[in-house]
Design a protein around this motif. Structure first.
Motif, mmCIF file in Angstrom:
data_model
loop_
_atom_site.group_PDB
_atom_site.id
_atom_site.type_symbol
_atom_site.label_atom_id
_atom_site.label_comp_id
_atom_site.label_asym_id
_atom_site.label_seq_id
_atom_site.Cartn_x
_atom_site.Cartn_y
_atom_site.Cartn_z
ATOM 1 N N ASP A 1 49.705 31.069 48.025
ATOM 2 C CA ASP A 1 49.717 31.466 46.708
ATOM 3 C C ASP A 1 48.393 31.433 46.135
ATOM 4 N N ILE A 2 47.743 32.565 45.599
ATOM 5 C CA ILE A 2 46.387 32.656 44.916
ATOM 6 C C ILE A 2 46.744 33.096 43.542
ATOM 7 N N ASP A 3 46.230 32.080 42.674
ATOM 8 C CA ASP A 3 46.430 32.192 41.323
ATOM 9 C C ASP A 3 45.260 31.886 40.642
ATOM 10 N N ASN A 4 44.785 32.799 39.638
ATOM 11 C CA ASN A 4 43.579 32.495 38.722
ATOM 12 C C ASN A 4 43.777 33.178 37.302
ATOM 13 N N GLU A 5 43.368 32.571 36.437
ATOM 14 C CA GLU A 5 43.766 32.851 34.874
ATOM 15 C C GLU A 5 42.937 34.193 34.815
ATOM 16 N N LYS A 6 41.649 34.148 35.269
ATOM 17 C CA LYS A 6 40.770 35.192 34.769
ATOM 18 C C LYS A 6 41.641 36.333 35.687
ATOM 19 N N ALA A 7 41.960 36.580 36.782
ATOM 20 C CA ALA A 7 42.627 37.320 37.690
ATOM 21 C C ALA A 7 43.932 37.797 36.783
ATOM 22 N N ARG A 8 44.659 37.129 36.195
ATOM 23 C CA ARG A 8 45.847 37.297 35.581
ATOM 24 C C ARG A 8 45.424 38.113 34.232
ATOM 25 N N LYS A 9 44.449 37.762 33.403
ATOM 26 C CA LYS A 9 43.786 38.228 32.247
ATOM 27 C C LYS A 9 43.378 39.796 32.606
ATOM 28 N N ILE A 10 42.759 39.953 33.865
ATOM 29 C CA ILE A 10 42.494 41.278 34.280
ATOM 30 C C ILE A 10 43.493 42.508 34.383
ATOM 31 N N GLU A 11 44.580 41.502 35.003
ATOM 32 C CA GLU A 11 45.857 42.455 35.237
ATOM 33 C C GLU A 11 46.379 42.860 33.934
ATOM 34 N N PHE A 12 46.633 41.875 33.015
ATOM 35 C CA PHE A 12 47.119 42.295 31.814
ATOM 36 C C PHE A 12 46.395 43.078 31.064
ATOM 37 N N GLU A 13 44.966 43.036 30.931
ATOM 38 C CA GLU A 13 44.183 43.984 30.254
ATOM 39 C C GLU A 13 44.309 45.327 30.776
ATOM 40 N N ALA A 14 44.292 45.530 32.169
ATOM 41 C CA ALA A 14 44.422 46.625 32.780
ATOM 42 C C ALA A 14 45.735 47.307 32.496
ATOM 43 N N ILE A 15 46.771 46.661 32.495
ATOM 44 C CA ILE A 15 48.116 47.335 32.189
ATOM 45 C C ILE A 15 48.126 47.684 30.637
ATOM 46 N N SER A 16 47.492 47.004 29.780
ATOM 47 C CA SER A 16 47.971 47.079 28.314
ATOM 48 C C SER A 16 46.640 48.153 27.912
ATOM 49 N N GLY A 17 45.840 48.592 29.029
ATOM 50 C CA GLY A 17 45.057 49.928 28.464
ATOM 51 C C GLY A 17 43.545 49.497 28.026
ATOM 52 N N ALA A 18 43.270 48.107 28.222
ATOM 53 C CA ALA A 18 41.898 47.755 27.511
ATOM 54 C C ALA A 18 40.763 48.403 28.332
ATOM 55 N N TYR A 19 40.980 48.788 29.898
ATOM 56 C CA TYR A 19 39.886 49.197 30.397
ATOM 57 C C TYR A 19 39.940 50.846 30.584
ATOM 58 N N GLY A 20 40.757 51.384 29.692
ATOM 59 C CA GLY A 20 40.941 52.811 29.324
ATOM 60 C C GLY A 20 41.831 53.386 30.525
ATOM 61 N N GLU A 21 41.454 54.900 30.710
ATOM 62 C CA GLU A 21 42.417 55.592 31.631
ATOM 63 C C GLU A 21 41.664 55.256 33.147
ATOM 64 N N ASN A 22 40.468 55.022 33.383
ATOM 65 C CA ASN A 22 39.866 55.019 34.576
ATOM 66 C C ASN A 22 39.700 53.378 35.002
ATOM 67 N N VAL A 23 40.695 52.787 35.153
ATOM 68 C CA VAL A 23 40.919 51.533 35.565
ATOM 69 C C VAL A 23 40.071 50.957 36.795
ATOM 70 N N GLN A 24 40.262 51.713 37.918
ATOM 71 C CA GLN A 24 39.465 51.506 39.299
ATOM 72 C C GLN A 24 37.933 51.828 38.895
ATOM 73 N N GLY A 25 37.611 52.781 38.358
ATOM 74 C CA GLY A 25 36.127 53.022 37.750
ATOM 75 C C GLY A 25 35.522 52.029 37.023
ATOM 76 N N THR A 26 36.325 51.313 36.200
ATOM 77 C CA THR A 26 35.783 50.043 35.403
ATOM 78 C C THR A 26 35.683 48.910 36.031
ATOM 79 N N LEU A 27 36.885 48.498 36.758
ATOM 80 C CA LEU A 27 37.053 47.286 37.490
ATOM 81 C C LEU A 27 36.325 47.120 38.805
ATOM 82 N N PHE A 28 36.482 48.204 39.678
ATOM 83 C CA PHE A 28 35.899 48.130 41.020
ATOM 84 C C PHE A 28 34.575 48.767 41.244
ATOM 85 N N LYS A 29 33.373 48.066 40.736
ATOM 86 C CA LYS A 29 32.348 48.693 41.030
ATOM 87 C C LYS A 29 31.386 47.255 41.192
ATOM 88 N N PRO A 30 30.179 47.597 41.602
ATOM 89 C CA PRO A 30 29.168 46.220 41.723
ATOM 90 C C PRO A 30 29.196 45.599 40.311
#
Length: 163
Positions: free
Chosen positions: A71-100
């Protein structure tokens, strides 16, 4: 090298990623030595951090995962998941999250490891939250064998067309 996981991919199995040309003698060490015990339902995030830190400090190490679920659990990773699902990263979630230097958390951080082998046949990383699953940046001669990856809540979108 950074390996990024597509949000559309819920699970995968990673075989051999890079060929290993070890010039150091191999020392096999189990993740259990650092407190990562399979199938116990306890968060293994910090234990895996300690295990990969050991590999960074000991080139030529083989990190062994006994078969089972980690089991891998991290508060920041859960927050990122919640923010992505709730629209905090806009429509381009991958473009916002997965970059250097994106705002992600790495589950298995092999950054700057050298002559390192991960043997994980029958082992599954069970992720709670959204992660960059494995980072191999600034590393040399890294070999990963047989690890499976599964998300507790697979990244996906489900909806119903109403008009």
């Amino acid at each position: 090298m950074i390996i990024r996981k597509s949000l559309a991919l819920a699970s995968c199995t990673i075989g051999m990623l890079l060929a290993s040309c070890n010039s150091h003698p191999q020392q096999e060490i189990s993740v259990e030595k650092f407190g990562a015990i399979p199938n116990d339902g306890i968060n293994d995030f910090e234990a895996l951090r300690a295990a990969t830190d050991y590999c960074r400090q000991n080139p030529g190490s083989t990190l062994f995962f006994p078969p089972g679920k980690y089991d891998i659990d991290n508060e920041k990773a859960r927050k990122i998941e919640f923010e992505a699902i709730s629209g905090a990263y806009g429509e381009n979630v991958q473009g916002t999250l997965f970059k250097p230097d994106g705002p992600y958390v790495t589950a298995l951080d092999l950054k700057n490891c050298n002559q390192t082998t991960v043997k994980a046949h029958g082992a599954t990383l069970f992720l709670h939250g959204w992660y960059e699953v494995i980072t191999i940046q600034g590393a040399k001669d890294v070999n990963i064998e047989g690890i499976s990856i599964l998300y507790n809540r697979p990244p996906s979108t489900v909806g119903r067309i109403v008009k």
